[in-house]
Each structure stands twice: as structure tokens, then as C-alpha cells.
Design an enzyme around this catalytic site. Structure first.
Site, PDB file in Angstrom:
ATOM      1  N   LYS A  81       1.232  -0.976   0.204  1.00 25.83           N
ATOM      2  CA  LYS A  81      -0.177   0.262  -0.014  1.00 25.83           C
ATOM      3  C   LYS A  81       0.909   1.088   0.074  1.00 25.83           C
ATOM      4  O   LYS A  81       0.672   2.028  -0.972  1.00 25.83           O
ATOM      5  CB  LYS A  81      -1.374  -0.057   1.240  1.00 25.83           C
ATOM      6  CG  LYS A  81      -1.419   1.243   1.167  1.00 25.83           C
ATOM      7  CD  LYS A  81      -2.124   1.770   2.982  1.00 25.83           C
ATOM      8  CE  LYS A  81      -1.835   1.762   3.782  1.00 25.83           C
ATOM      9  NZ  LYS A  81      -2.116   2.852   4.737  1.00 25.83           N
TER      10      LYS A  81
ATOM     11  N   ARG B  18       1.033  13.907  13.366  1.00 18.92           N
ATOM     12  CA  ARG B  18       1.779  13.961  11.887  1.00 18.92           C
ATOM     13  C   ARG B  18       1.633  15.276  10.666  1.00 18.92           C
ATOM     14  O   ARG B  18       1.096  15.759  10.535  1.00 18.92           O
ATOM     15  CB  ARG B  18       0.728  12.625  10.639  1.00 18.92           C
ATOM     16  CG  ARG B  18       0.039  11.681  12.208  1.00 18.92           C
ATOM     17  CD  ARG B  18      -0.545  10.541  10.814  1.00 18.92           C
ATOM     18  NE  ARG B  18       0.369  10.056  10.113  1.00 18.92           N
ATOM     19  CZ  ARG B  18       0.117   9.269   9.803  1.00 18.92           C
ATOM     20  NH1 ARG B  18      -1.650   8.561   9.630  1.00 18.92           N
ATOM     21  NH2 ARG B  18       0.382   8.751   8.431  1.00 18.92           N
TER      22      ARG B  18
ATOM     23  N   ARG C 255      -9.088   0.052   4.333  1.00 19.07           N
ATOM     24  CA  ARG C 255      -8.468   0.989   3.658  1.00 19.07           C
ATOM     25  C   ARG C 255      -6.998   0.365   3.070  1.00 19.07           C
ATOM     26  O   ARG C 255      -6.435   0.211   2.631  1.00 19.07           O
ATOM     27  CB  ARG C 255      -7.872   1.767   5.131  1.00 19.07           C
ATOM     28  CG  ARG C 255      -8.831   3.108   5.693  1.00 19.07           C
ATOM     29  CD  ARG C 255      -8.764   3.671   6.877  1.00 19.07           C
ATOM     30  NE  ARG C 255      -7.909   4.703   5.550  1.00 19.07           N
ATOM     31  CZ  ARG C 255      -7.912   6.026   5.966  1.00 19.07           C
ATOM     32  NH1 ARG C 255      -8.268   6.778   6.780  1.00 19.07           N
ATOM     33  NH2 ARG C 255      -7.366   6.387   4.643  1.00 19.07           N
TER      34      ARG C 255
ATOM     35  N   CYS D  87      -5.162   7.776   9.708  1.00 17.91           N
ATOM     36  CA  CYS D  87      -5.373   7.213  10.814  1.00 17.91           C
ATOM     37  C   CYS D  87      -5.165   8.233  11.532  1.00 17.91           C
ATOM     38  O   CYS D  87      -3.845   8.982  11.761  1.00 17.91           O
ATOM     39  CB  CYS D  87      -4.536   5.412  10.467  1.00 17.91           C
ATOM     40  SG  CYS D  87      -5.206   4.277   9.689  1.00 17.91           S
TER      41      CYS D  87
ATOM     42  N   ASP E 181       4.159   0.331  12.718  1.00 17.19           N
ATOM     43  CA  ASP E 181       2.835  -0.623  11.868  1.00 17.19           C
ATOM     44  C   ASP E 181       2.295  -1.990  13.156  1.00 17.19           C
ATOM     45  O   ASP E 181       1.882  -2.345  12.922  1.00 17.19           O
ATOM     46  CB  ASP E 181       3.142  -0.533  10.540  1.00 17.19           C
ATOM     47  CG  ASP E 181       2.981   0.939  10.290  1.00 17.19           C
ATOM     48  OD1 ASP E 181       1.902   1.738   9.637  1.00 17.19           O
ATOM     49  OD2 ASP E 181       4.179   1.198   9.355  1.00 17.19           O
TER      50      ASP E 181
HETATM   51  N1  EPU Z   1       7.019  13.706  11.193  1.00 15.57           N
HETATM   52  C1  EPU Z   1       7.067  15.142  11.426  1.00 15.57           C
HETATM   53  N2  EPU Z   1       6.970  16.047  10.490  1.00 15.57           N
HETATM   54  C2  EPU Z   1       6.919  16.178   9.051  1.00 15.57           C
HETATM   55  C3  EPU Z   1       6.534  14.340   8.938  1.00 15.57           C
HETATM   56  C4  EPU Z   1       6.790  13.321   9.713  1.00 15.57           C
HETATM   57  O1  EPU Z   1       6.722  15.464  12.575  1.00 15.57           O
HETATM   58  O2  EPU Z   1       7.087  16.678   8.430  1.00 15.57           O
HETATM   59  C5  EPU Z   1       7.071  12.793  12.050  1.00 15.57           C
HETATM   60  C6  EPU Z   1       5.351  12.127  11.898  1.00 15.57           C
HETATM   61  O3  EPU Z   1       4.849  12.897  13.181  1.00 15.57           O
HETATM   62  C7  EPU Z   1       6.570  10.899  13.092  1.00 15.57           C
HETATM   63  C8  EPU Z   1       7.885  10.982  12.266  1.00 15.57           C
HETATM   64  O4  EPU Z   1       7.851  11.916  11.851  1.00 15.57           O
HETATM   65  O5  EPU Z   1       6.505  10.815  15.161  1.00 15.57           O
HETATM   66  C9  EPU Z   1       7.714   9.378  11.043  1.00 15.57           C
HETATM   67  O6  EPU Z   1       6.749   9.648  10.462  1.00 15.57           O
HETATM   68  P1  EPU Z   1       6.862   9.605   8.522  1.00 15.57           P
HETATM   69  O7  EPU Z   1       6.458  10.798   7.932  1.00 15.57           O
HETATM   70  O8  EPU Z   1       8.031   8.079   8.767  1.00 15.57           O
HETATM   71  O9  EPU Z   1       5.326   8.283   8.790  1.00 15.57           O
HETATM   72  P2  EPU Z   1       4.636   8.839   7.136  1.00 15.57           P
HETATM   73  O10 EPU Z   1       4.794   9.374   6.170  1.00 15.57           O
HETATM   74  O11 EPU Z   1       3.177   9.744   7.751  1.00 15.57           O
HETATM   75  C10 EPU Z   1       4.350   6.618   6.806  1.00 15.57           C
HETATM   76  C11 EPU Z   1       3.726   5.307   6.261  1.00 15.57           C
HETATM   77  C12 EPU Z   1       2.466   5.460   7.669  1.00 15.57           C
HETATM   78  C13 EPU Z   1       3.932   3.952   8.734  1.00 15.57           C
HETATM   79  C14 EPU Z   1       5.070   5.714   9.370  1.00 15.57           C
HETATM   80  C15 EPU Z   1       6.264   5.119   9.400  1.00 15.57           C
HETATM   81  C16 EPU Z   1       2.087   5.884   4.670  1.00 15.57           C
HETATM   82  C17 EPU Z   1       1.462   6.711   3.582  1.00 15.57           C
HETATM   83  N3  EPU Z   1       2.547   6.099   5.562  1.00 15.57           N
HETATM   84  O12 EPU Z   1       3.916   7.779   7.795  1.00 15.57           O
HETATM   85  O13 EPU Z   1       1.649   4.037   7.527  1.00 15.57           O
HETATM   86  O14 EPU Z   1       3.472   4.330   9.614  1.00 15.57           O
HETATM   87  O15 EPU Z   1       5.585   6.264   7.274  1.00 15.57           O
HETATM   88  O16 EPU Z   1       6.943   3.937   9.103  1.00 15.57           O
HETATM   89  O17 EPU Z   1       3.231   5.569   4.044  1.00 15.57           O
HETATM   90  C18 EPU Z   1      -0.216   2.400   7.880  1.00 15.57           C
HETATM   91  O18 EPU Z   1      -0.215   1.693   6.706  1.00 15.57           O
HETATM   92  O19 EPU Z   1      -0.542   2.440   8.763  1.00 15.57           O
HETATM   93  C19 EPU Z   1       0.531   3.702   8.696  1.00 15.57           C
HETATM   94  C20 EPU Z   1       0.386   4.455   8.929  1.00 15.57           C
END
Ligand code: EPU
Length: 433
Positions: free
Chosen positions: A22, A122, A398, A117, A305
Site C-alpha cells: 500500500k 502527524r 483501507r 489514520c 505499524d
Molecule cells: N514527522 C514530523 N514532520 C514531518 C513528517 C513526519 O514531525 O514533516 C514525524 C511524524 O509525526 C512521525 C515521524 O516523523 O512521528 C515519522 O513519520 P513519517 O513521515 O515517517 O510517516 P508517514 O509518512 O506519515 C508512513 C506510513 C505509515 C507508517 C509511517 C512510519 C504512508 C502513507 N504512511 O507515514 O503507515 O506508519 O510511514 O513507517 O506511507 C499505515 O500504513 O498504517 C501507516 C500509518
């Protein structure tokens, strides 16, 4: 509202085939609109988050043809707007990749702030910092991320903490920037590598993904491509933990065992047998797991996750375990539901769960409040004695393709029914009693 009804207590046995990832698919579909040539993508998971992103790119003007359950053809030569502000955009997380993709190709984008989610605050400050470093002006106005520039110029970007989303988003925009971009402290997750491989197949020049430093030489244009998405490491991990939790024997096919190493290590540590093959993994056990300590970390650490699934497995362990969530602050919400089933878990300081293993869980009515927490409750239902109802299955759908069908094929006694359909619930109970 749909819900799963599960009669637990049976070991899962047999084979299951894992679908496309995904979180890679979301980045790849966004990248597909960066060219005016046709792109064919295979191994696309048939899940609602992907349906929503495909709908959004159609609304932008791309032509989307589903040429099979898991195959899609996209032609974005007639993109007519760079603004997306519909319910679909706001519901999913991956819609923020459209900012990087549109900024790269058209040098402007106006995309509603993403949903996803509810697992923590985030923020998207690292995405914005990356776009600004490339020369874009970025503002949040009326709930939209508005990015705009005359040209993008390659530069060095250092993320003080790694972010999957920010790394992919900056990589998308930087592909079509002038000159070289270097991303330091980049996320190393397999889907970062997969999105880069796809972009390279479209003519981009990205090197170093999977390491801390990614180097991107901007190119003037991207072209059409055919690509197959990698298997979903989280879906694979979910079935690994389900096999262990149910004391079963499951061969999980279409996986990349290297991506599962952190889960394998933890399962071995708690006494579960794991056998690795080239593109499959077998998980078997006939005893309760031992206890352990786990801390979630960025890849190659133990993925956040998988935390709800690990916590659920450890609820039946023979000792006391500690699970620390270090990525998202709200990822223990499912624990309240799990305790309704008899689990003994105390969450302290909102990010640490102390789990005292119990001998058995008992079925109850529980409610999913996010994707992975929801999947964990299904696992609990499969482990528990008696009937469990998991409400709000739309969260689970999802991100898991054909979830109940795959579980049923492994022998789980479960069905999806409408919550108002008391007849269907009675029929299920009669059939399985
Ligand atoms: N963060 C910030 N600022 C930013 C971006 C991230 O503070 O600009 C923080 C987040 O709040 C978090 C950490 O950095 O504490 C890591 O966040 P990351 O950006 O790596 O996560 P994401 O891109 O929002 C993706 C996956 C998530 C998965 C995380 C971690 C997608 C669409 N989502 O989220 O997947 O948990 O990486 O591996 O790729 C899921 O599939 O159920 C899911 C939530």
C-alpha cells in the site's frame, strides 16, 4: 456499518499470498502523473486507500484504466488542474505525494491537507522544509498546502529526523529540478526504494535509496513505464504474527524476507519457528510465546505499524513484556479494546505498554479505530475463546486486500456482516456452532 464476526480458537494453517505494498503504491501512483506518457502499474493492492487516490488523480484530469484487479494504466497527459480539495484527498495520507509530483511537473500544487489514520499529530513540516529548500514558496491556506515556484533548483536537504513521507515527497519534486539534490538522513524504508526504482524506470536519476544519503540528478522530463510494486511487508508481518498467535503453521508467499527481518528476529526471540525461503516465509508454533521487549524505530528497526500486532501476540505470552512506541503517540488506542477481551496491559506515559501475559483471551465486541490497531483486534479474535465482533472494518479495508477471505482460506472462522443484519449474525453462529 460492516463488522467482522469471528469464532476464535482455531490455528491458522495453509498458504497465503501477499499483495502489493500500500505505502509504495501511494507514492508510485502519485509519481505516475509526472509524465504525459502512459504508465502501467502491476501488483497494485485492491484496497480503499488506493481507490481514493486513483479517484483523486482522475479528478485532476488523468485517465485511469483498471485493467485487472491489481493492474492499472494511467495517462496524465490531460491534467487540467493542480488543485485537489475533495473528501477523498482529505481522507488519505498518501494524497500529500501529489504536492511533490505536481510541483515537480507543473511547479505548482494546491492539495488539501491529508488525513489518514488518527495515530498521532502527524505534522508535515519536513515536507514543507524540503520543498522550500528546492526554491518553492509553500503556504497553508484554507486547509490547502499551496506550493508554487518558477523553477526548482537542486540543493542539499538535511532532515533532523527521518520521515518516509517527506523523503518520498522531496524525491518526487527533485527529479524534475535543475541540478543535483542531496537528501541527508533520508528514510531507508523499502517503499522509499520502490518509489525511486519506479521513478528511475521513468527516466529519473536517483541513487543511494535504502541508505542515509539519496542523490538525485534532475532531468527535464519523465517518460512512460511498466512497473510491478513490491509485496507489502506489513501485510506479510500481519500474517506472520497471526500464524504465531493462533499457534498455527502458515506459508506466506510473495514476500521479500529481508524486509521482514525485524519481525522474524522478534518471533524467534519469543520461541516461534520461522523458516525463510527465496520469496516465502513459514511461521509455525504450538506453544504460547515467551516475553520480550520491543521498541518501534525507523526501518530497519521494528516498524511502528507492526506494534499493535506484536502487543496483541505478547498479550498471551508466558511472562511480562514491554513495548515502547517511539514514532506515533496515539498508537495504543486499541489496547482499551484488547483489555475487554481479558488482556492485561497497562499503558504508561502514553508510549509504553507493560504487558502481563494471560493464558487466554475471551471474545467481546470491540471497535477498530485505525488500520493496524483494527488488524490487531482481528488477530485477538482469532486467538480468543468464543465470538468476537470487530466493528468499523472500513479502517482495516483501507490497507488489507481481501482480509477476511485470506483469513478464511487459512481456516479462520470469520465473516463480514452488516451490523444491522442480526439474521446474518445468527446464521453465522448457527453454522459454526
Ligand atoms: N514527522 C514530523 N514532520 C514531518 C513528517 C513526519 O514531525 O514533516 C514525524 C511524524 O509525526 C512521525 C515521524 O516523523 O512521528 C515519522 O513519520 P513519517 O513521515 O515517517 O510517516 P508517514 O509518512 O506519515 C508512513 C506510513 C505509515 C507508517 C509511517 C512510519 C504512508 C502513507 N504512511 O507515514 O503507515 O506508519 O510511514 O513507517 O506511507 C499505515 O500504513 O498504517 C501507516 C500509518
Amino acid at each position: 456499518m460492516e463488522q467482522y464476526i469471528i469464532k476464535g480458537g482455531k490455528p491458522l494453517m495453509g498458504e497465503v499470498t501477499i499483495s502489493g505494498y500500500k505505502n509504495a503504491a501511494l507514492g508510485i501512483i502519485a509519481a505516475a502523473i509526472m509524465t504525459d506518457e502512459t504508465v502501467k502499474i502491476d501488483n497494485v493492492p485492491d484496497i480503499s486507500d488506493i481507490d481514493m487516490l486513483l479517484k483523486v488523480i482522475e479528478e485532476l484530469g488523468a485517465k485511469v484504466d483498471r485493467i485487472g484487479k491489481n493492474k492499472v494504466k494511467i495517462n496524465a497527459s490531460k491534467i487540467s488542474t493542480v488543485t485537489a480539495d475533495t473528501e477523498s484527498v482529505r481522507k488519505i495520507r498518501g494524497s500529500y505525494y501529489l504536492v511533490g509530483a505536481l510541483l515537480g511537473r507543473f511547479k505548482k500544487a494546491q492539495i488539501a491537507l491529508p488525513g489518514g489514520c488518527n495515530i498521532g499529530s502527524r505534522p508535515i513540516d519536513r515536507h514543507i522544509k524540503g520543498f522550500e529548500a528546492l526554491g518553492a514558496e509553500v503556504k497553508i491556506e484554507h486547509g490547502l498546502i499551496c506550493a508554487n515556484t518558477d523553477k526548482l533548483i537542486g540543493t542539499s536537504i538535511y532532515f533532523d529526523e527521518s520521515s518516509v513521507g517527506a523523503t518520498i515527497n522531496v524525491m518526487l519534486a527533485a527529479c524534475l529540478a535543475e541540478g543535483q539534490t542531496i537528501i541527508e538522513n533520508a528514510a531507508k524504508e523499502p517503499h522509499v526504494v520502490d518509489v525511486a526504482n519506479f521513478l528511475n524506470s521513468m527516466g529519473a536519476n536517483i541513487k543511494g535509496t535504502g541508505t542515509d544519503v539519496i542523490r538525485i540528478k534532475g532531468v527535464p522530463k519523465l517518460k512512460g513505464s511498466e512497473y510491478s510494486i513490491i509485496p507489502d511487508q506489513i501485510e506479510a508481518g500481519t500474517f506472520m504474527f497471526a500464524a504465531a498467535a493462533s499457534k498455527g503453521d502458515v506459508l506466506i508467499k510473495n514476500v521479500i524476507p529481508k524486509h521482514l527481518e525485524a519481525f522474524t528476529a522478534k518471533l524467534l526471540e519469543v520461541g516461534v519457528r520461522v523458516e525463510e525461503y527465496d520469496d516465502a516465509i513459514r511461521v509455525t508454533t504450538d506453544t504460547r510465546p515467551g516475553s520480550t521487549h520491543v521498541k518501534t524505530l525507523a526501518y530497519p528497526g521494528f516498524l511502528t505499524d507492526m506494534q499493535p500486532l506484536m502487543t496483541t501476540l505478547l498479550s498471551l505470552s508466558t511472562g511480562t513484556s514491554i513495548v515502547t512506541e517511539s514514532i506515533f503517540e496515539n498508537r495504543f488506542k486499541f489496547v482499551d479494546e484488547l483489555t475487554k477481551m481479558g488482556a492485561s496491559i497497562k499503558v504508561v506515559e502514553s508510549n509504553t505498554a507493560i504487558i502481563t501475559g494471560v493464558e487466554r483471551l475471551t471474545g467481546a465486541i470491540v471497535s477498530a479505530s485505525d488500520l493496524r490497531g483494527g488488524a490487531a483486534l482481528v488477530l485477538a479474535g482469532i486467538m480468543a475463546e468464543g465470538y468476537t465482533i470487530v466493528e468499523n472494518v472500513e479502517y482495516i479495508e483501507r490497507g488489507y486486500e481481501d482480509f477476511e477471505y485470506k483469513m478464511q482460506k487459512l481456516g479462520a472462522t470469520m465473516a463480514k456482516v452488516n451490523s444491522n443484519d442480526t439474521k446474518a449474525i445468527r446464521k453465522f453462529k448457527l453454522k459454526v456452532s
